[in-house]
Structure formats: structure tokens, C-alpha cells
Write a protein that holds these residues in place. Sequence first.
Motif, PDB file in Angstrom:
ATOM      1  N   ALA A  74      65.007  72.819   3.506  1.00 53.21           N
ATOM      2  CA  ALA A  74      66.405  73.237   3.664  1.00 53.21           C
ATOM      3  C   ALA A  74      67.157  73.147   2.342  1.00 53.21           C
ATOM      4  O   ALA A  74      67.047  72.164   1.609  1.00 53.21           O
ATOM      5  CB  ALA A  74      67.097  72.382   4.714  1.00 53.21           C
ATOM      6  N   GLN A  75      67.912  74.179   2.028  1.00 51.92           N
ATOM      7  CA  GLN A  75      68.768  74.202   0.846  1.00 51.92           C
ATOM      8  C   GLN A  75      70.206  74.608   1.184  1.00 51.92           C
ATOM      9  O   GLN A  75      71.094  74.471   0.345  1.00 51.92           O
ATOM     10  CB  GLN A  75      68.213  75.174  -0.195  1.00 51.92           C
TER      11      GLN A  75
ATOM     12  N   ALA B  34      73.016  63.967   7.315  1.00 52.51           N
ATOM     13  CA  ALA B  34      73.231  64.023   8.762  1.00 52.51           C
ATOM     14  C   ALA B  34      74.539  63.334   9.139  1.00 52.51           C
ATOM     15  O   ALA B  34      75.287  63.820  10.004  1.00 52.51           O
ATOM     16  CB  ALA B  34      72.053  63.391   9.498  1.00 52.51           C
ATOM     17  N   ARG B  35      74.840  62.195   8.486  1.00 54.70           N
ATOM     18  CA  ARG B  35      76.102  61.510   8.767  1.00 54.70           C
ATOM     19  C   ARG B  35      77.290  62.377   8.366  1.00 54.70           C
ATOM     20  O   ARG B  35      78.289  62.463   9.098  1.00 54.70           O
ATOM     21  CB  ARG B  35      76.153  60.168   8.014  1.00 54.70           C
ATOM     22  N   ASP B  36      77.194  63.021   7.194  1.00 54.09           N
ATOM     23  CA  ASP B  36      78.303  63.849   6.723  1.00 54.09           C
ATOM     24  C   ASP B  36      78.548  65.044   7.643  1.00 54.09           C
ATOM     25  O   ASP B  36      79.698  65.362   7.987  1.00 54.09           O
ATOM     26  CB  ASP B  36      78.030  64.335   5.297  1.00 54.09           C
ATOM     27  N   VAL B  37      77.472  65.727   8.021  1.00 48.32           N
ATOM     28  CA  VAL B  37      77.614  66.900   8.890  1.00 48.32           C
ATOM     29  C   VAL B  37      78.167  66.490  10.256  1.00 48.32           C
ATOM     30  O   VAL B  37      79.051  67.156  10.815  1.00 48.32           O
ATOM     31  CB  VAL B  37      76.260  67.624   9.042  1.00 48.32           C
ATOM     32  N   SER B  38      77.685  65.374  10.778  1.00 45.90           N
ATOM     33  CA  SER B  38      78.196  64.890  12.065  1.00 45.90           C
ATOM     34  C   SER B  38      79.661  64.475  11.946  1.00 45.90           C
ATOM     35  O   SER B  38      80.460  64.706  12.866  1.00 45.90           O
ATOM     36  CB  SER B  38      77.344  63.716  12.565  1.00 45.90           C
TER      37      SER B  38
ATOM     38  N   SER C 260      68.138  65.770  -0.219  1.00 45.24           N
ATOM     39  CA  SER C 260      67.012  64.834  -0.192  1.00 45.24           C
ATOM     40  C   SER C 260      67.379  63.543   0.534  1.00 45.24           C
ATOM     41  O   SER C 260      66.500  62.813   1.012  1.00 45.24           O
ATOM     42  CB  SER C 260      66.544  64.516  -1.618  1.00 45.24           C
ATOM     43  N   ASP C 261      68.663  63.232   0.640  1.00 48.90           N
ATOM     44  CA  ASP C 261      69.139  62.061   1.376  1.00 48.90           C
ATOM     45  C   ASP C 261      69.520  62.521   2.782  1.00 48.90           C
ATOM     46  O   ASP C 261      70.696  62.765   3.086  1.00 48.90           O
ATOM     47  CB  ASP C 261      70.337  61.436   0.661  1.00 48.90           C
TER      48      ASP C 261
ATOM     49  N   ASP D 238      65.937  63.735  11.217  1.00 46.80           N
ATOM     50  CA  ASP D 238      64.630  64.369  11.398  1.00 46.80           C
ATOM     51  C   ASP D 238      64.735  65.843  11.783  1.00 46.80           C
ATOM     52  O   ASP D 238      63.718  66.543  11.881  1.00 46.80           O
ATOM     53  CB  ASP D 238      63.784  63.604  12.411  1.00 46.80           C
ATOM     54  N   GLU D 239      65.952  66.322  12.008  1.00 46.46           N
ATOM     55  CA  GLU D 239      66.146  67.745  12.293  1.00 46.46           C
ATOM     56  C   GLU D 239      66.344  68.562  11.015  1.00 46.46           C
ATOM     57  O   GLU D 239      66.443  69.791  11.072  1.00 46.46           O
ATOM     58  CB  GLU D 239      67.365  67.928  13.199  1.00 46.46           C
TER      59      GLU D 239
END
Length: 267
Positions: free
Chosen positions: A180-181, A152-156, A146-147, A174-175
Motif C-alpha cells: 500500500a502507498q 491504523a490509529r490515525d485513519v481510525s 511502514s508503521d 493487519d488490513e
Amino acid sequence: FLHFDGIEAELLETSVEPASWSQPSEEALDAAADFSLQFFESCRTKEYVNSCVSPLSAYLALGLTANGADGDTLSQMETLLGGGEGTLPMVNETCRALMELLPMDESGGTIHLANSIWFDQNVPYEEFLKINQAYYDAQIYRADFSDKEQLARDVSRWASNQTDGLIEEFLEPDEISDLAQLMLLNATLFDVKWEEKIEKDQVYDDTFRSYDGQEREVPFLHSDGDYLEEPGLYTGFRKRYEGSCVFVGLLPSGGRTPEELAAQLTP
């Protein structure tokens, strides 16, 4: 739980033993090569842009995914990844061998493969995680989907960690779909030196004719390599990196388009 290299999501500690592995069969390697050619052909567009794709990365990511599939979906993925006679165990064993055989970290350069599974709060099917850890060395992260900004920061950050900083912005908030789970990721780093060092005076401008027929002056690399030719289909060259990797460049001949050449390549 652990936090890992600036990642806020929780990295699950596990005690899953790596699966044993052996040299893949010729049938398995042919199936992987056939997938690579299909993948390359499907990625080619008629837009006049340069693209860089990794069939290996896609193959490993789809192998991760297949372990969560069933029924017709699983059968289709087995056919895609394993050829006509392929099975999921064969695909897993092939991927395990690739994870062991391909990486290198020495003076000649680095090849690094990494996989991860990210899930939203509730732990997915335990057997799914165990198989992907055993065969793909998958890191398992629990995150708050939900965050989206933090996710996105963590995955990047994970992608940056696994590619020596070459991929910094992998995912934008926004992607990420509201539905998504689960995310299954592969990162492939290929940073290997040429077997024969390229000197600065071997790079100079020349005329390049692009796909749309326009000519322009661009920097060319000039060096020796093995000449390749299939009359009426392509001309090309082969140049070796340090280690066992080889670069192959092909130019369609006989008035063929890149799409027509791609469609006729075989393992």
C-alpha cells in the motif's frame, strides 16, 4: 504541515480553491441513482446477516479514485459512475454538487460528508491532489505506511472525528497491505431526527420472519407513514426525516427474494 485532532500524520496545508458548482442534470442524477441500485444489488448476499451500506459513500470514494485512472480503467469508471454517456468531469461536477447540497447541521440533525487522501512519504501526482481537493474537499495526509499500527490509529481517529465518534475502529493494522502507498477515504455521517417524533410506547415486540424463514420476537417501531405498493413486486412505506430526507422500506411480494427485488428496481 499540521497535526489535526490527535492524528500523528501530517496534514498538508494547501490553497486550492473549491470548484464552482451548479444543480446536477437529470442525466447525472439518474446515473448516480443507477449506480446506487447496482451497488446495493452487488452487496446483497444470501448469508442471513443484516448489512448497512452507503452507495453515496462508495460513489464519492470511487469519484476520488477515478481522477487517478487512465485508459480503459478510466473508461470503465466513467461508465459505472456516469452512465453510458458519462465523463469524468460530469462525475466530478455531480460529486461537487452532492458535497454542497446534502450536508446539514441544525436542530433536526446532521449530515456530514468528508474525504481524505493518505500517501506514503512521496507526494503523488500534484494535479490528482488538486482536483480532489477542489471537487471533494479532500484532506491530504502524509503518513509512514511502514508503521501500520500508527497508520491504523490515525485513519481510525480521522473516521471517528468525521462521524462524531460513531466509527471508532475503522482500520486494523493487519488490513494494510505491505504494498500500500495510497489510501482514499470517505466518511458519511447521517444522524437526522424523524419529522414526527417516535415515542417509547410506539416501540414494542412483534413477530418477524427472517430471510431464512425463521420467526422470532423482536422490537418493532410502530408509526404512520406513506404506504407504497407495486403489485407483484413489493409493499413498503415511506417515512420522512426532518429536512428533505426520506426513509423507504420495501418488502418483496409475490414470493420474490430480496435479490430478485433488487434486480428489478430502477431509478
